[in-house]
Design a protein around this motif. Structure first.
Motif: not given
Length: 411
Positions: A212-228, A289-292, A297-302
């Motif tokens: 459960t903590y891994l899923v919560v961390a994926a929504l919080g910190l993980g979305t920032l990492i994946v977006t980066g 070239e620039a980040p698309a 954005t939908w990843l960060l929106a979560a």
């Protein structure tokens, strides 16, 4: 000769109908049992007290820092504020920072109430007794989830007096503050549902808590990492042109340079004539070239904080609605959550939307207030993930079970 005899027929006995339990009755039974068990614990009230003290301390500390910042922005001679017109007040900034803290630490507390709700009963051998009753797997899940959600909402209610301290700093936008509380309550409900679903699908309490903590961390910190990571790998070609002087401006500057060369003492300290500042959009196109950002954005929106900012931040100041670039990000007019919303909506528009000059045409960037909100997308992603986890957990509660993990205690 024998005569056939007719055997008298007996009426069929009525088939006994299977006993049934109303859906709401089953959910209410599980909910009341679970909540009573939590309220009997003395540690529950100790945690509430500690939570109140921590939130109050954070709110007071944040308020002192914000008021100090606003005090330093006052002109000592005139007593007038140096903040731009329409800036968010100190009280609103204090409340936004405090509510972000409540959401962050609430994300750590909510899994505690949910991640062990069913796996703990399974490990203790009491889940089989409940499954042998008229209660269905769905009723067990609903009841456990409601009990965990109410328990987490109690911590949100305990934080309300501390959050109200921000009102003493003044200039609170009450409609936005109430909406923030509602969004935090919804997010806590989503996190509790994720915890209950994982708890129903796993056999070991420790594993369910960690998952459960891994899923919560994926929504919080993980979305920032994946977006980066996506910003570094997912690119697109952006086309734009440069602003250049008009022919009249070029002629005026040329004449001015000739005069200054002829008489430098007279023209050296004088500014260019006003017509020299006239510019137009050039026709030469440059590509890079620039980040698309509009693609991911939908990843960060979560992210729960992005949902909070986009759904509940105060309305954009009219000065900031032209969306003319990233210069307004984290501006005093937007506030903390408003700045997050502006950044996400600019990402949603993509880099090409920020181009103001292309092929001789002056383009107007889209207004941020006209951009579609991203919080429905983020909340939708969270609900889809929650539905998948809860559905998996419900299948593990169906009896009779075809297969049990090794070492699973039944009763």
């Amino acid at each position: 000769m024998s005569t056939p005899t007719q055997t008298p027929t007996r009426p069929h006995a009525p088939t006994p109908s299977a006993p049934r339990l109303g859906h709401l009755d089953g959910v209410g039974t599980i909910f009341s049992l679970e909540l009573r068990q939590r309220l009997r614990s003395r540690g529950w009230y100790v945690m509430l007290g500690l939570w109140f003290v921590v939130v109050l301390g954070v709110t007071l500390a944040v308020g002192a820092a914000v008021r100090s910042s606003y005090t330093s922005s006052v002109d000592p001679e005139t007593g007038l504020s140096l903040m731009p017109p329409g800036s968010v007040g100190a009280g609103q900034i204090q409340f936004e920072l405090a509510i972000a803290f409540v959401l962050g630490f609430g994300s750590l507390i909510a899994p505690v109430f949910a991640a062990n709700a069913i796996s703990g009963d399974r490990a203790g051998g009491t889940l089989a007794i409940v499954q042998a009753t008229l209660v269905t797997p769905g009723q067990i899940l609903w009841g456990k989830w409601l009990a965990a959600w109410v328990a987490s909402l109690a911590f949100l209610v305990a934080a309300l007096p501390s959050l109200a301290v921000a009102a003493f700093s003044g200039e609170l936008r009450w409609g936005s503050c109430l909406l923030m509380l509602l969004v935090v309550a919804v997010e806590l409900g989503v996190l509790c549902a994720i915890g209950v679903g994982i708890s129903a699908g796993t056999s070991r309490p420790l594993f369910s808590i960690l998952a459960t903590y891994l899923v919560v961390a994926a929504l919080g910190l993980g979305t920032l990492i994946v977006t980066g990571v996506a910003a570094m790998t997912v690119h697109e070609n952006v086309r734009s042109s440069q602003m250049e002087p008009t022919p009249e401006a070029s002629k005026a500057m040329l004449e001015w340079d000739e005069k200054m060369s002829a008489d430098p003492e007279k023209y050296a300290d004088l500014p260019y004539p006003p017509e020299a500042d006239d510019v137009r959009c050039g026709t030469e196109v440059t590509e890079w070239e620039a980040p698309a950002t509009e693609r991911f954005t939908w990843l960060l929106a979560a992210n729960p904080f992005v949902v909070l900012a986009d759904a509940a931040a105060p309305p954009l100041d009219p000065v900031l609605q032209d969306g003319s670039g990233y210069a307004y990000f984290a501006s005093p007019q937007a506030g903390i959550l408003g700045s997050v919303r502006m950044g996400v909506r600019q990402m949603q528009a993509g880099p090409q939307s920020q181009v103001t000059c292309l092929e001789g045409k002056v383009l107007t960037p889209p207004k941020l207030s006209e951009q579609a909100p991203v919080w429905p997308v983020g909340l939708g992603v969270q609900l889809l993930l929650t539905a998948a986890i809860v559905g998996w957990g419900r299948r593990r509660l169906v009896t009779p079970a075809g297969h049990l993990a090794s070492g699973t205690r039944v009763a």
